[in-house]
Motif scaffolding. Structure first.
Motif, mmCIF file in Angstrom:
data_model
loop_
_atom_site.group_PDB
_atom_site.id
_atom_site.type_symbol
_atom_site.label_atom_id
_atom_site.label_comp_id
_atom_site.label_asym_id
_atom_site.label_seq_id
_atom_site.Cartn_x
_atom_site.Cartn_y
_atom_site.Cartn_z
ATOM 1 N N GLY A 84 -43.186 46.676 -32.764
ATOM 2 C CA GLY A 84 -41.932 46.710 -33.511
ATOM 3 C C GLY A 84 -41.227 45.364 -33.430
ATOM 4 N N TRP A 85 -39.936 45.364 -33.680
ATOM 5 C CA TRP A 85 -39.159 44.129 -33.665
ATOM 6 C C TRP A 85 -38.895 43.668 -32.245
ATOM 7 N N GLN A 86 -39.179 42.401 -31.990
ATOM 8 C CA GLN A 86 -38.880 41.755 -30.722
ATOM 9 C C GLN A 86 -37.723 40.779 -30.978
ATOM 10 N N VAL A 87 -36.509 41.200 -30.626
ATOM 11 C CA VAL A 87 -35.316 40.386 -30.867
ATOM 12 C C VAL A 87 -35.034 39.549 -29.630
ATOM 13 N N SER A 88 -34.749 38.285 -29.851
ATOM 14 C CA SER A 88 -34.472 37.348 -28.759
ATOM 15 C C SER A 88 -33.246 37.772 -27.971
ATOM 16 N N ASP A 89 -33.293 37.561 -26.659
ATOM 17 C CA ASP A 89 -32.138 37.849 -25.813
ATOM 18 C C ASP A 89 -31.069 36.769 -25.937
ATOM 19 N N TYR A 105 -29.598 48.109 -45.676
ATOM 20 C CA TYR A 105 -29.621 48.953 -44.483
ATOM 21 C C TYR A 105 -29.498 48.130 -43.204
ATOM 22 N N ASP A 106 -28.677 48.629 -42.267
ATOM 23 C CA ASP A 106 -28.517 47.980 -40.968
ATOM 24 C C ASP A 106 -28.474 49.063 -39.902
ATOM 25 N N ASP A 107 -29.547 49.181 -39.119
ATOM 26 C CA ASP A 107 -29.597 50.209 -38.082
ATOM 27 C C ASP A 107 -29.097 49.711 -36.731
ATOM 28 N N GLY A 108 -28.691 48.455 -36.651
ATOM 29 C CA GLY A 108 -28.160 47.911 -35.414
ATOM 30 C C GLY A 108 -29.193 47.297 -34.501
ATOM 31 N N ALA A 109 -30.487 47.526 -34.742
ATOM 32 C CA ALA A 109 -31.532 46.982 -33.874
ATOM 33 C C ALA A 109 -32.403 45.967 -34.598
ATOM 34 N N ALA A 110 -32.785 46.293 -35.813
ATOM 35 C CA ALA A 110 -33.655 45.395 -36.586
ATOM 36 C C ALA A 110 -32.826 44.259 -37.176
ATOM 37 N N PRO A 111 -33.454 43.135 -37.455
ATOM 38 C CA PRO A 111 -32.708 42.032 -38.084
ATOM 39 C C PRO A 111 -32.298 42.391 -39.505
ATOM 40 N N GLN A 112 -31.128 41.897 -39.920
ATOM 41 C CA GLN A 112 -30.668 42.152 -41.287
ATOM 42 C C GLN A 112 -31.394 41.263 -42.292
ATOM 43 N N ILE A 113 -31.783 40.071 -41.863
ATOM 44 C CA ILE A 113 -32.509 39.145 -42.736
ATOM 45 C C ILE A 113 -33.954 39.099 -42.279
ATOM 46 N N VAL A 114 -34.853 39.478 -43.177
ATOM 47 C CA VAL A 114 -36.277 39.501 -42.875
ATOM 48 C C VAL A 114 -36.971 38.442 -43.728
ATOM 49 N N LEU A 115 -37.848 37.668 -43.104
ATOM 50 C CA LEU A 115 -38.602 36.622 -43.798
ATOM 51 C C LEU A 115 -40.080 36.977 -43.751
ATOM 52 N N LEU A 116 -40.697 37.079 -44.912
ATOM 53 C CA LEU A 116 -42.094 37.497 -45.032
ATOM 54 C C LEU A 116 -43.039 36.299 -45.093
ATOM 55 N N PRO A 117 -44.329 36.521 -44.780
ATOM 56 C CA PRO A 117 -45.316 35.435 -44.862
ATOM 57 C C PRO A 117 -45.465 34.846 -46.265
#
Length: 145
Positions: A84-89, A105-117
């Motif tokens: 899953g998402w590994q968010v920096s401390d 959507y903002d669930d509070g854990a995943a990043p709001q801005i996602v960058l794809l390959p």
């Protein structure tokens, strides 16, 4: 030193040289202070823009999914893995006021801005003081204000 024929002195004394250097130093300090520092929103916009572009390049070259979690105090970088998402401390702090809109959507854990390959990202608008940086996810990042 006195000229033997005219009786006039040539050159200048050490005191005159030191006074000239002191005057130039005062003028240099005054010019530096007059230029001033960049406003906090300019520094935040430059930081956000560079971080976004660096993350996009990492997503493209590494062929993985990257993200940014934007908060009022700062931003955290993230990477998507099998777990899953590994968010920096560590948080990159803002120097001014920052708001984020248009990400859905903002669930509070995943990043709001996602960058794809592929180079695409989540559409968003980040307001940094009077400067706004935005993209629709397909086009380039634009910052103005």
């Amino acid at each position: 030193m006195e000229h033997p024929l005219t009786g006039t002195t040539r050159g200048f004394s050490l005191i005159e040289l030191l006074v000239s250097v002191a005057i130039l130093a005062v003028l240099a300090v005054g010019a530096t202070l007059a230029l001033g520092r960049p406003r906090p929103e300019q520094a935040d916009a430059a930081l956000f823009r560079q971080t976004f572009l660096d993350l996009r390049d990492l997503a493209i070259t590494g062929q993985d999914i990257r993200g940014m979690r934007i908060g009022p105090q700062g931003m955290r970088l993230a990477r998507f893995s099998k777990e899953g998402w590994q968010v920096s401390d560590s948080e990159i702090r803002w120097s001014g006021r920052v708001t984020l809109s248009g990400t859905g959507y903002d669930d509070g854990a995943a990043p709001q801005i996602v960058l794809l390959p592929s180079g695409q990202s989540t559409g968003f608008a980040v307001t940094l003081g009077k400067i706004q940086c935005r993209t629709d996810g397909w086009g380039p990042l634009q910052c103005d204000g």
